[in-house]
Design an enzyme around this catalytic site. Structure first.
Site, short mmCIF file in Angstrom:
data_model
loop_
_atom_site.label_atom_id
_atom_site.label_comp_id
_atom_site.label_asym_id
_atom_site.label_seq_id
_atom_site.Cartn_x
_atom_site.Cartn_y
_atom_site.Cartn_z
N GLY A 61 0.83 -1.20 0.00
CA GLY A 61 0.00 0.00 0.00
C GLY A 61 0.87 1.25 0.00
O GLY A 61 0.50 2.28 0.57
N SER B 185 -2.86 -1.70 11.66
CA SER B 185 -4.24 -1.96 12.07
C SER B 185 -5.01 -0.64 12.02
O SER B 185 -4.89 0.11 11.07
CB SER B 185 -4.28 -2.60 13.45
OG SER B 185 -5.60 -2.93 13.82
N TYR C 252 -15.15 -4.14 8.81
CA TYR C 252 -13.80 -3.57 8.86
C TYR C 252 -13.14 -3.87 10.20
O TYR C 252 -11.98 -4.30 10.25
CB TYR C 252 -13.89 -2.06 8.63
CG TYR C 252 -12.57 -1.33 8.66
CD1 TYR C 252 -11.64 -1.49 7.65
CD2 TYR C 252 -12.26 -0.47 9.71
CE1 TYR C 252 -10.43 -0.81 7.67
CE2 TYR C 252 -11.06 0.22 9.74
CZ TYR C 252 -10.15 0.04 8.72
OH TYR C 252 -8.96 0.72 8.76
N LYS D 172 -9.56 -5.84 11.28
CA LYS D 172 -8.50 -5.18 12.02
C LYS D 172 -8.26 -5.81 13.39
O LYS D 172 -7.13 -5.87 13.87
CB LYS D 172 -8.80 -3.68 12.15
CG LYS D 172 -8.77 -2.93 10.82
CD LYS D 172 -7.41 -3.02 10.16
CE LYS D 172 -7.31 -2.16 8.92
NZ LYS D 172 -5.95 -2.12 8.33
#
Length: 327
Positions: free
Chosen positions: A44, A174, A188, A192
């Site tokens: 990312g 996280s 989501y 996490k």
């Protein structure tokens, strides 16, 4: 006067004993992760926190590789890193959902010393209204993507550690939504929270290989991903999320990199994050006996503050639903 001094010593003695005991028992032991001349790979890494982190690592003399799906954005990010730091970062175009593609990408750049699993997607919505395709997408990118990266990097990382004798790092991005569940974050938060279990167990498995796991908990961060999230985030979620202040990507990256270099297991990024870290410390590893002391002393207080936050959130939810019924 003497009696007051004696009373003060009596009150102080238990705290000193606890502090000394913690200095003996905290594990793993403190260590520093050097970056200069070492290979840092950031997934990312073409935008947001990942890009900011990769740029900071390059500025500290690391050899940097960034992995993302979009070749054009990767090229732009590499150009920006070169312009800002003079370092030529390697661009790896791969989808973290594809373990074979991740493995091939990592083979092209060689062993990794610091792996930063930063990829993440977020599609906020109440679970009842959210499609299972969106849930699966978040699980595959946020959770399974992290498994794929670690599985691909770990064998060579272990071998490189044996050859160099230097400590290595696996950092996992996280979220504060991985410390506390929030309305609209059901899927989501599940991904996490899963990263925490992964990190805690993995640290046990790799500690004897001198590999140190870091788990980072940023709040809402000013990134392209947040901009997309806000377009469809439920109204009440915005109210609840406002209880923790937002941050700039570069500030989160600095906190994260400092945490990686000091091999912190848990890295909070703001004051609210520190409170959450103390409140949710549980059985997590802790290297700092001073931070462990804060956790021991602050647990009860943080639990009370946490209950106050929950009271505020549930009150906000009740008012929001009442307002909807009146319309």
């Amino acid at each position: 006067m003497a009696s007051l001094f004696f009373l003060f010593l009596l009150l102080l003695l238990p705290l000193v004993v606890v502090l000394l005991l913690l200095a003996v028992i905290v594990r793993p032991r403190p260590v520093r992760i050097p970056l200069k001349g070492r290979h840092v790979l950031v997934s990312g890494g073409s935008s947001g926190i990942g890009f900011a982190l990769a740029r900071r690592a390059a500025a500290e003399g690391a050899r940097v590789s960034i992995l993302a799906r979009d070749p054009d954005r990767l090229r732009d990010a590499c150009d920006a890193i070169r312009r800002d730091t003079g370092v030529d970062a390697a661009a790896l175009a791969a989808d973290v959902r594809d373990p074979a593609a991740v493995a091939r990408a990592l083979e092209t750049v060689g062993p990794v010393d610091v792996l930063v699993c930063n990829q993440g997607v977020f599609v906020p919505q109440e679970l009842e209204r959210q499609s299972l395709e969106e849930v699966r997408f978040m699980v595959e990118v946020n959770l399974m993507g992290t498994f794929h990266l670690i599985k691909a990097a770990l064998p060579a990382m272990k071998q490189r550690g044996k050859e160099t004798g230097l400590p290595a790092s696996i950092a996992i991005m996280s979220s504060q939504a991985g410390q506390v569940g929030v309305y609209g974050y059901t899927a989501y938060s599940a991904t996490k929270f899963g990263l925490r279990g992964l990190a805690e167990a993995l640290q046990h498995e790799v500690i004897m290989d001198n590999i140190h796991v870091t788990l980072i908990f940023p709040p809402d961060t000013d990134t392209p991903g947040l901009a997309e999230e806000l377009k469809r985030r439920p109204e009440i979620t915005n109210v609840i999320a406002a209880s923790s202040g937002g941050m700039k990507a570069d500030d989160v990256a600095q906190k994260a990199l400092n945490g990686i270099k000091s091999a912190q297991f848990v890295v909070p990024c703001n004051f609210e994050g520190t409170m959450l870290s103390i409140a949710t410390a549980g059985l997590s590893p802790q290297r700092s006996y001073l931070m462990a002391f804060n956790e021991v002393l602050g647990a009860s207080l943080m639990r009370f503050i946490g209950l106050c936050f929950q009271w505020n959130w549930f009150s906000a939810i009740e008012k929001w639903h009442a307002k909807k019924k009146r319309k």
